[in-house]
Write an enzyme that holds these catalytic residues in place. Structure first.
Site, PDB file in Angstrom:
ATOM      1  N   ALA A 143     -25.141  52.748 -24.046  1.00  0.00           N
ATOM      2  CA  ALA A 143     -25.281  52.287 -22.659  1.00  0.00           C
ATOM      3  C   ALA A 143     -26.716  52.364 -22.147  1.00  0.00           C
ATOM      4  CB  ALA A 143     -24.382  53.100 -21.734  1.00  0.00           C
ATOM      5  N   GLN A 144     -27.502  53.287 -22.702  1.00  0.00           N
ATOM      6  CA  GLN A 144     -28.862  53.474 -22.206  1.00  0.00           C
ATOM      7  C   GLN A 144     -29.756  54.045 -23.284  1.00  0.00           C
ATOM      8  OE1 GLN A 144     -27.642  56.376 -19.140  1.00  0.00           O
ATOM      9  NE2 GLN A 144     -28.951  57.880 -20.120  1.00  0.00           N
ATOM     10  N   GLY A 145     -31.030  54.211 -22.929  1.00  0.00           N
ATOM     11  CA  GLY A 145     -31.941  54.951 -23.798  1.00  0.00           C
ATOM     12  C   GLY A 145     -32.121  54.335 -25.170  1.00  0.00           C
ATOM     13  N   GLY A 196     -30.074  54.258 -27.702  1.00  0.00           N
ATOM     14  CA  GLY A 196     -28.917  53.475 -28.164  1.00  0.00           C
ATOM     15  C   GLY A 196     -28.975  52.044 -27.686  1.00  0.00           C
ATOM     16  N   SER A 211     -33.627  64.243 -34.759  1.00  0.00           N
ATOM     17  CA  SER A 211     -34.722  64.577 -33.848  1.00  0.00           C
ATOM     18  C   SER A 211     -35.758  65.338 -34.659  1.00  0.00           C
ATOM     19  CB  SER A 211     -34.212  65.475 -32.709  1.00  0.00           C
ATOM     20  OG  SER A 211     -35.301  66.154 -32.063  1.00  0.00           O
ATOM     21  N   TYR A 248     -29.292  72.950 -29.850  1.00  0.00           N
ATOM     22  CA  TYR A 248     -29.672  71.552 -30.087  1.00  0.00           C
ATOM     23  C   TYR A 248     -30.357  71.440 -31.431  1.00  0.00           C
ATOM     24  CZ  TYR A 248     -32.037  67.043 -29.288  1.00  0.00           C
ATOM     25  OH  TYR A 248     -32.491  65.736 -29.382  1.00  0.00           O
ATOM     26  N   ALA A 294     -30.106  73.450 -33.996  1.00  0.00           N
ATOM     27  CA  ALA A 294     -29.123  73.657 -35.074  1.00  0.00           C
ATOM     28  C   ALA A 294     -28.349  72.374 -35.344  1.00  0.00           C
ATOM     29  CB  ALA A 294     -28.167  74.788 -34.687  1.00  0.00           C
ATOM     30  N   LYS A 299     -29.243  69.278 -34.827  1.00  0.00           N
ATOM     31  CA  LYS A 299     -30.096  68.235 -35.416  1.00  0.00           C
ATOM     32  C   LYS A 299     -30.464  68.565 -36.866  1.00  0.00           C
ATOM     33  CE  LYS A 299     -30.055  65.479 -31.870  1.00  0.00           C
ATOM     34  NZ  LYS A 299     -29.337  64.192 -31.902  1.00  0.00           N
TER      35      LYS A 299
HETATM   36  N1  LIG Z   1     -35.274  61.199 -25.844  1.00  0.00           N
HETATM   37  C1  LIG Z   1     -35.808  62.022 -26.734  1.00  0.00           C
HETATM   38  O1  LIG Z   1     -36.842  62.689 -26.493  1.00  0.00           O
HETATM   39  C2  LIG Z   1     -35.179  62.162 -28.077  1.00  0.00           C
HETATM   40  C3  LIG Z   1     -33.839  61.856 -28.277  1.00  0.00           C
HETATM   41  N2  LIG Z   1     -33.294  62.043 -29.507  1.00  0.00           N
HETATM   42  C4  LIG Z   1     -31.869  61.756 -29.757  1.00  0.00           C
HETATM   43  O2  LIG Z   1     -31.656  60.361 -29.522  1.00  0.00           O
HETATM   44  C5  LIG Z   1     -30.297  60.152 -29.126  1.00  0.00           C
HETATM   45  C6  LIG Z   1     -30.268  59.322 -27.859  1.00  0.00           C
HETATM   46  O3  LIG Z   1     -30.935  60.057 -26.871  1.00  0.00           O
HETATM   47  P1  LIG Z   1     -31.551  59.362 -25.559  1.00  0.00           P
HETATM   48  O4  LIG Z   1     -31.418  57.891 -25.644  1.00  0.00           O
HETATM   49  O5  LIG Z   1     -32.889  59.958 -25.325  1.00  0.00           O
HETATM   50  O6  LIG Z   1     -30.572  59.971 -24.458  1.00  0.00           O
HETATM   51  P2  LIG Z   1     -29.849  59.307 -23.196  1.00  0.00           P
HETATM   52  O7  LIG Z   1     -29.286  60.472 -22.461  1.00  0.00           O
HETATM   53  O8  LIG Z   1     -30.760  58.369 -22.505  1.00  0.00           O
HETATM   54  O9  LIG Z   1     -28.658  58.461 -23.866  1.00  0.00           O
HETATM   55  C7  LIG Z   1     -27.625  59.122 -24.527  1.00  0.00           C
HETATM   56  C8  LIG Z   1     -26.382  58.243 -24.413  1.00  0.00           C
HETATM   57  O10 LIG Z   1     -25.326  58.913 -25.093  1.00  0.00           O
HETATM   58  C9  LIG Z   1     -24.173  58.881 -24.269  1.00  0.00           C
HETATM   59  N3  LIG Z   1     -23.272  60.003 -24.530  1.00  0.00           N
HETATM   60  C10 LIG Z   1     -23.473  61.314 -24.267  1.00  0.00           C
HETATM   61  N4  LIG Z   1     -22.391  62.028 -24.585  1.00  0.00           N
HETATM   62  C11 LIG Z   1     -21.457  61.152 -25.052  1.00  0.00           C
HETATM   63  C12 LIG Z   1     -20.130  61.284 -25.520  1.00  0.00           C
HETATM   64  N5  LIG Z   1     -19.493  62.449 -25.534  1.00  0.00           N
HETATM   65  N6  LIG Z   1     -19.492  60.162 -25.942  1.00  0.00           N
HETATM   66  C13 LIG Z   1     -20.108  58.960 -25.906  1.00  0.00           C
HETATM   67  N7  LIG Z   1     -21.374  58.767 -25.449  1.00  0.00           N
HETATM   68  C14 LIG Z   1     -22.029  59.867 -25.028  1.00  0.00           C
HETATM   69  C15 LIG Z   1     -24.710  58.941 -22.846  1.00  0.00           C
HETATM   70  O11 LIG Z   1     -23.744  58.462 -21.936  1.00  0.00           O
HETATM   71  C16 LIG Z   1     -25.936  58.056 -22.958  1.00  0.00           C
HETATM   72  O12 LIG Z   1     -25.637  56.711 -22.694  1.00  0.00           O
HETATM   73  C17 LIG Z   1     -29.690  61.558 -28.952  1.00  0.00           C
HETATM   74  O13 LIG Z   1     -28.967  61.895 -30.122  1.00  0.00           O
HETATM   75  C18 LIG Z   1     -30.922  62.459 -28.834  1.00  0.00           C
HETATM   76  O14 LIG Z   1     -30.640  63.774 -29.269  1.00  0.00           O
HETATM   77  C19 LIG Z   1     -34.034  62.512 -30.579  1.00  0.00           C
HETATM   78  C20 LIG Z   1     -35.349  62.802 -30.404  1.00  0.00           C
HETATM   79  C21 LIG Z   1     -36.029  62.618 -29.164  1.00  0.00           C
HETATM   80  C1  LIG Z   2     -34.089  70.539 -26.601  1.00  0.00           C
HETATM   81  C2  LIG Z   2     -34.311  69.237 -25.948  1.00  0.00           C
HETATM   82  C3  LIG Z   2     -34.910  68.150 -26.849  1.00  0.00           C
HETATM   83  C4  LIG Z   2     -34.386  66.840 -26.482  1.00  0.00           C
HETATM   84  C5  LIG Z   2     -35.070  65.645 -27.062  1.00  0.00           C
HETATM   85  C6  LIG Z   2     -35.697  65.839 -28.389  1.00  0.00           C
HETATM   86  O1  LIG Z   2     -35.042  65.858 -29.406  1.00  0.00           O
HETATM   87  C7  LIG Z   2     -37.170  65.964 -28.361  1.00  0.00           C
HETATM   88  C8  LIG Z   2     -37.753  66.038 -29.734  1.00  0.00           C
HETATM   89  C9  LIG Z   2     -37.638  67.434 -30.270  1.00  0.00           C
HETATM   90  C10 LIG Z   2     -38.692  68.125 -30.700  1.00  0.00           C
HETATM   91  C11 LIG Z   2     -40.050  67.612 -30.658  1.00  0.00           C
HETATM   92  C12 LIG Z   2     -41.061  68.356 -31.202  1.00  0.00           C
HETATM   93  C13 LIG Z   2     -42.409  67.829 -31.126  1.00  0.00           C
HETATM   94  C14 LIG Z   2     -43.355  68.456 -31.789  1.00  0.00           C
HETATM   95  C15 LIG Z   2     -44.755  67.948 -31.699  1.00  0.00           C
HETATM   96  O2  LIG Z   2     -45.630  69.013 -31.682  1.00  0.00           O
HETATM   97  C16 LIG Z   2     -45.096  67.109 -32.930  1.00  0.00           C
HETATM   98  O3  LIG Z   2     -46.436  66.817 -32.922  1.00  0.00           O
HETATM   99  C17 LIG Z   2     -44.737  67.857 -34.215  1.00  0.00           C
HETATM  100  C18 LIG Z   2     -44.981  66.951 -35.446  1.00  0.00           C
HETATM  101  C19 LIG Z   2     -44.459  67.665 -36.689  1.00  0.00           C
HETATM  102  C20 LIG Z   2     -44.782  66.901 -37.937  1.00  0.00           C
HETATM  103  O4  LIG Z   2     -45.532  65.879 -37.861  1.00  0.00           O
HETATM  104  O5  LIG Z   2     -44.297  67.325 -38.992  1.00  0.00           O
END
Ligand SMILES: NC(=O)C1=CN([C@@H]2O[C@H](COP(=O)(O)OP(=O)(O)OC[C@H]3O[C@@H](n4cnc5c(N)ncnc54)[C@H](O)[C@@H]3O)[C@@H](O)[C@H]2O)C=CC1
Ligand SMILES: CCCCCC(=O)CC\C=C/C=C/C=C/[C@@H](O)[C@@H](O)CCCC(=O)O
Length: 273
Positions: free
Chosen positions: A14-16, A18, A138, A151, A153, A155
């Protein structure tokens, strides 16, 4: 895998991120089933994408990924509606919460279930045509962050799951590639966890976000999507763990010894056993 004519299923679409993955695949001629717990947002996104790419290219399926029955039904509906399934993106995820059971259910248990459902629907050993599963982990799946231990753990679990199902043993059996993507902080609605006991602790958690800013800032969704498309289109990648960072762009986590674990008998050598 070329995307034209293919059918994908994306959770948390729905967002982000995805939504970004979904739109990129539609743009390249795929059809996509969008799954999300947020029904209003999911319907709104699907309507917008339908007007841009055609109503026959998208299908919104309200689904809580932690509900096994809803997931099984959504996969079945998607396969029946479009007549096939080629790509599964297990993307839905949440950050650290007081309710760590929920974080585990959404971020790991549901990704395990989505991977197993994908193998059931696409595996050549199950009558399918093969395919691709991309699990969204992640950078927290590769490094130890002080914020979000649960979180982190989950990932780490997603990375391990994807690498295990991405071994030749499983590919020989299913014809399904399984990979993981590990972005650093990306500019979406996801927020740093608000679990700090004190304002000072929250400052440290927020500082980690700020630290990422000092590393070149947040990734944009488009940067993660570019890496995603590279992984989709590179059929040589199985069990691969893609890293996406502001500093280095897209690269792959190196694992010693090919990372494929202990040797095993292939289908050919097994026949001689
Ligand atoms: N935004 C970031 O900094 C990072 C995000 N990620 C991962 O990327 C993925 C997407 O994250 P974002 O787009 O940033 O988050 P977001 O919060 O913008 O989007 C997440 C989507 O998942 C849906 N969702 C949550 N729980 C649900 C459930 N029980 N059933 C069905 N849908 C559900 C939400 O409704 C939302 O639409 C996640 O797995 C997140 O852990 C990984 C690294 C960095
Ligand atoms: C707990 C909430 C996190 C929600 C969203 C995420 O998953 C964010 C991403 C998680 C961790 C990010 C770490 C970033 C580290 C930086 O310092 C990066 O430069 C590390 C690069 C490591 C490498 O290149 O091996």
């Amino acid at each position: 895998m070329q995307l034209r004519g293919k059918v994908a299923l994306v959770t948390g679409a729905a967002q982000g991120l995805g939504r970004g993955f979904t739109e990129a695949m539609l743009h390249r001629g795929a059809k996509v089933a969008l799954l999300d717990i947020k029904v209003l947002e999911g319907r709104k996104t699907t309507k917008e994408l339908a007007s841009k790419y055609g109503p026959d290219k998208v299908l919104f399926l309200p689904c809580d990924v932690t509900d096994k029955g809803q997931m099984k039904s959504a996969f079945q509906q998607a396969s029946s509606h479009f007549g096939q399934l080629d790509i599964v993106v297990n993307n839905a995820g949440v950050t650290e919460q007081e309710n760590w059971d929920m974080v585990l259910d959404i971020n790991l248990r549901s990704v395990i279930h989505g991977t197993l459902l994908g193998l059931d629907h696409m595996g050549t050993d199950k009558g399918g045509g093969g395919g691709l599963i991309i699990n969204i982990a992640s950078m927290a799946g590769l490094i130890a962050m002080f914020i979000g231990p649960v979180y982190t753990a989950t990932k780490h679990g997603v990375v391990g799951l994807s690498r295990s199902f991405g071994t030749p043993f499983h590919f020989d059996r299913s014809g399904v590639r399984v990979c993981a993507i590990c972005p650093t902080m990306t500019d979406t609605a996801i927020q740093p966890p608000r679990v700090a006991a004190t304002p000072e602790e929250q400052l440290k958690a927020d500082a980690h976000w700020a630290y990422t800013d000092s590393q070149g800032g947040l990734l944009q969704v488009s940067e993660v999507v570019d890496g995603f498309l590279q992984l989709v289109e590179d059929d040589s990648k199985n069990g691969a763990v893609m890293r996406i960072t502001k500093q280095k762009g897209v690269d792959y986590q190196p694992y010693g010894g090919g990372g494929q674990g202990v040797p095993y008998a292939t289908r050919k050598t097994r026949s001689k056993l």
